[in-house]
Scaffold this motif. Structure first.
Motif, PDB file in Angstrom:
ATOM      1  N   GLU A  69      41.474  47.591  37.808  1.00  0.00           N
ATOM      2  CA  GLU A  69      42.819  48.167  37.779  1.00  0.00           C
ATOM      3  C   GLU A  69      43.538  47.914  39.103  1.00  0.00           C
ATOM      4  O   GLU A  69      44.740  47.640  39.134  1.00  0.00           O
ATOM      5  CB  GLU A  69      42.725  49.664  37.502  1.00  0.00           C
ATOM      6  CG  GLU A  69      44.062  50.334  37.222  1.00  0.00           C
ATOM      7  CD  GLU A  69      44.585  50.081  35.829  1.00  0.00           C
ATOM      8  OE1 GLU A  69      45.607  50.712  35.485  1.00  0.00           O
ATOM      9  OE2 GLU A  69      44.004  49.275  35.084  1.00  0.00           O
ATOM     10  N   TRP A  70      42.796  48.003  40.204  1.00  0.00           N
ATOM     11  CA  TRP A  70      43.403  47.727  41.510  1.00  0.00           C
ATOM     12  C   TRP A  70      43.889  46.277  41.580  1.00  0.00           C
ATOM     13  O   TRP A  70      44.992  46.013  42.074  1.00  0.00           O
ATOM     14  CB  TRP A  70      42.388  47.981  42.623  1.00  0.00           C
ATOM     15  CG  TRP A  70      42.909  47.685  43.994  1.00  0.00           C
ATOM     16  CD1 TRP A  70      43.693  48.485  44.772  1.00  0.00           C
ATOM     17  CD2 TRP A  70      42.720  46.473  44.736  1.00  0.00           C
ATOM     18  NE1 TRP A  70      43.995  47.867  45.958  1.00  0.00           N
ATOM     19  CE2 TRP A  70      43.415  46.630  45.961  1.00  0.00           C
ATOM     20  CE3 TRP A  70      42.036  45.293  44.496  1.00  0.00           C
ATOM     21  CZ2 TRP A  70      43.447  45.645  46.940  1.00  0.00           C
ATOM     22  CZ3 TRP A  70      42.054  44.300  45.463  1.00  0.00           C
ATOM     23  CH2 TRP A  70      42.756  44.475  46.672  1.00  0.00           C
ATOM     24  N   LEU A  71      43.090  45.345  41.068  1.00  0.00           N
ATOM     25  CA  LEU A  71      43.473  43.932  41.095  1.00  0.00           C
ATOM     26  C   LEU A  71      44.748  43.696  40.305  1.00  0.00           C
ATOM     27  O   LEU A  71      45.680  43.030  40.790  1.00  0.00           O
ATOM     28  CB  LEU A  71      42.336  43.079  40.545  1.00  0.00           C
ATOM     29  CG  LEU A  71      42.625  41.571  40.399  1.00  0.00           C
ATOM     30  CD1 LEU A  71      43.016  40.968  41.741  1.00  0.00           C
ATOM     31  CD2 LEU A  71      41.416  40.857  39.814  1.00  0.00           C
ATOM     32  N   GLU A  72      44.830  44.239  39.106  1.00  0.00           N
ATOM     33  CA  GLU A  72      46.042  44.055  38.306  1.00  0.00           C
ATOM     34  C   GLU A  72      47.251  44.699  38.968  1.00  0.00           C
ATOM     35  O   GLU A  72      48.354  44.147  38.963  1.00  0.00           O
ATOM     36  CB  GLU A  72      45.845  44.635  36.903  1.00  0.00           C
ATOM     37  CG  GLU A  72      45.006  43.779  35.988  1.00  0.00           C
ATOM     38  CD  GLU A  72      45.607  42.381  35.804  1.00  0.00           C
ATOM     39  OE1 GLU A  72      46.843  42.257  35.721  1.00  0.00           O
ATOM     40  OE2 GLU A  72      44.837  41.412  35.762  1.00  0.00           O
ATOM     41  N   CYS A  73      47.035  45.860  39.561  1.00  0.00           N
ATOM     42  CA  CYS A  73      48.122  46.543  40.255  1.00  0.00           C
ATOM     43  C   CYS A  73      48.625  45.704  41.431  1.00  0.00           C
ATOM     44  O   CYS A  73      49.831  45.572  41.645  1.00  0.00           O
ATOM     45  CB  CYS A  73      47.636  47.914  40.729  1.00  0.00           C
ATOM     46  SG  CYS A  73      48.880  48.922  41.560  1.00  0.00           S
ATOM     47  N   MET A  74      47.715  45.119  42.192  1.00  0.00           N
ATOM     48  CA  MET A  74      48.106  44.298  43.334  1.00  0.00           C
ATOM     49  C   MET A  74      48.829  43.028  42.885  1.00  0.00           C
ATOM     50  O   MET A  74      49.796  42.588  43.526  1.00  0.00           O
ATOM     51  CB  MET A  74      46.871  43.947  44.163  1.00  0.00           C
ATOM     52  CG  MET A  74      46.239  45.129  44.881  1.00  0.00           C
ATOM     53  SD  MET A  74      47.321  45.886  46.117  1.00  0.00           S
ATOM     54  CE  MET A  74      47.191  44.686  47.452  1.00  0.00           C
ATOM     55  N   LYS A  75      48.388  42.425  41.795  1.00  0.00           N
ATOM     56  CA  LYS A  75      49.070  41.233  41.279  1.00  0.00           C
ATOM     57  C   LYS A  75      50.493  41.580  40.834  1.00  0.00           C
ATOM     58  O   LYS A  75      51.434  40.836  41.090  1.00  0.00           O
ATOM     59  CB  LYS A  75      48.265  40.636  40.122  1.00  0.00           C
ATOM     60  CG  LYS A  75      46.961  39.979  40.571  1.00  0.00           C
ATOM     61  CD  LYS A  75      46.033  39.683  39.421  1.00  0.00           C
ATOM     62  CE  LYS A  75      46.574  38.589  38.513  1.00  0.00           C
ATOM     63  NZ  LYS A  75      45.584  38.239  37.465  1.00  0.00           N
ATOM     64  N   GLN A  76      50.636  42.734  40.199  1.00  0.00           N
ATOM     65  CA  GLN A  76      51.972  43.156  39.782  1.00  0.00           C
ATOM     66  C   GLN A  76      52.850  43.511  40.978  1.00  0.00           C
ATOM     67  O   GLN A  76      54.065  43.343  40.934  1.00  0.00           O
ATOM     68  CB  GLN A  76      51.856  44.322  38.809  1.00  0.00           C
ATOM     69  CG  GLN A  76      51.288  43.916  37.456  1.00  0.00           C
ATOM     70  CD  GLN A  76      51.260  45.048  36.457  1.00  0.00           C
ATOM     71  OE1 GLN A  76      51.871  46.096  36.670  1.00  0.00           O
ATOM     72  NE2 GLN A  76      50.563  44.842  35.357  1.00  0.00           N
TER      73      GLN A  76
END
Length: 375
Positions: free
Chosen positions: A91-98
């Protein structure tokens, strides 16, 4: 039909209260493509140390956060308090990409998915000192299954919280801090699990400008205060903007030094000087051994169903560094409550108990036990 409508209404209400149906459901994947092995191979350790906010173009930024996510440990349910309530590397990875897509890199909006505890070790100066004998938990716990968080918090405060002074000492020259508390960032403060000992923090530990020596040293106070050297060195950059004396920022020149000792501060204005000139009275010297006979430390305490109810307890002890005897103990509790104005899922800690208007901070408690020598 009416039954179905009522059921739907109850489900919507429950979802709103728990925030589980809308706050932390898995976010849709970002439109940014995944990082390639070649891109991830270019990631440097210093980028990861700075959470990838080093001016990288989009592809390398995504590669950096992908490598970071891969290095994050899997949540260990047996050590739940070591991980934030919403800890989730994917979830952190997707949040950072967004965040890269929206131009909001580094705004802290993804921190809750990465939050973990920062350890606060003890630095005992005397290896031959007997272990500190902390008091045992009560044999008959106050917890009852019907209790709300508020009921439990109030019951613990009534049954256990308070300051307990067993012995006082006169003519004390200085004090050593056995267990400093590292500064905790906003995401940690608002987390139900990783927050360290909120009662201890309320007594003055772990603040951003935690130059506690200025509270302990001065006219009619102690002549010196001591910190473990590793903690002092970790605070240099933080204190650089509030303390002017050059001795604060000098690195040790000898390898076996273990202590930072502060002295010279009076707390009195300097003639024709500024407040900065007054702060510069404080000097730092490094030493091999602790000079103080008495020290301060703290610990978390566990009680039945405390994490489940969001009620945490902790204790502060004043200890004889030669014998390990506890001269005084302060025990308190704090309760986690939902923050209505902060990002969903964040918690805040109610004002801890006990509250003593005359002894709100660590120094006032300490000097009631260790009476400063006249100087």
């Amino acid at each position: 039909m009416i039954h179905h409508i009522r059921l739907i209404g109850l489900l919507i209400s429950a979802c709103s209260v728990l925030l589980a149906c809308q706050t932390h459901s898995k976010r849709p994947p970002s439109d940014i493509r995944a990082a390639t092995d070649k891109e991830m191979a270019q990631v440097k350790p210093e980028w990861i140390e700075k959470e990838c906010n080093v001016g990288l173009y989009e592809e390398l930024f995504v590669a950096c956060v992908t490598v970071t996510a891969k290095q994050m440990p899997v949540l260990d349910v047996n050590r739940r308090e070591q991980f934030g309530e919403h800890y989730d590397p994917a979830e952190w990875l997707e949040c950072m990409k967004q965040s890269a897509e929206s131009g909001k890199r580094g705004d802290g909006g993804c921190d809750m998915f990465k939050t973990r505890r920062v350890e606060n070790p003890e630095y005992w100066p005397n290896p031959s000192m007997p272990p500190v004998q902390w008091p045992a938990a009560p044999k008959d716990p106050v917890y009852r299954s019907w209790m709300t968080s508020r009921h439990y918090f109030e019951a613990l405060c009534k049954a256990e919280a308070g300051e307990f002074i067993y012995k006082t000492v006169s003519d004390v020259e200085g004090v050593y801090l056995v267990r400093p508390m590292n500064y905790v960032y906003t995401g940690d403060i608002f987390d139900k699990y990783v927050q360290y000992a909120p009662y201890v923090r309320s007594r003055g530990f772990g603040r951003r400008t935690d130059a506690r020596e200025f509270r302990f040293v001065g006219q009619n106070k102690y002549s010196f205060f001591e910190n473990p050297l590793p903690y002092h060195l970790s605070q240099i950059e933080i204190n650089r903007f509030i303390i002017g004396d050059p001795s604060y920022f000098e690195k040790p020149k000898v390898a076996d030094l273990t202590v930072a000792r502060y002295s010279g501060y009076t707390g009195l204005p300097v003639p024709n000087g500024t407040s900065a000139d007054m702060d510069r009275q404080m000097r730092v010297e490094y030493a091999k051994q602790v000079k103080a006979r008495y020290g301060l430390t703290w610990r978390e305490i566990r009680r039945p169903s405390d994490f489940e109810k969001g009620v945490l307890g902790s204790e502060i002890a004043i200890v004889d560094l030669a014998s390990g005897e506890i001269l005084a103990l302060a025990r308190g509790f704090a309760m986690a409550e939902q923050v209505t104005h902060a990002p969903s899922g964040r918690m805040q800690w109610s004002f801890p108990c006990p509250y003593n208007e005359k002894r709100q901070d660590l120094y006032s408690f300490t000097q009631a036990v260790l009476k400063p020598a006249a100087h």
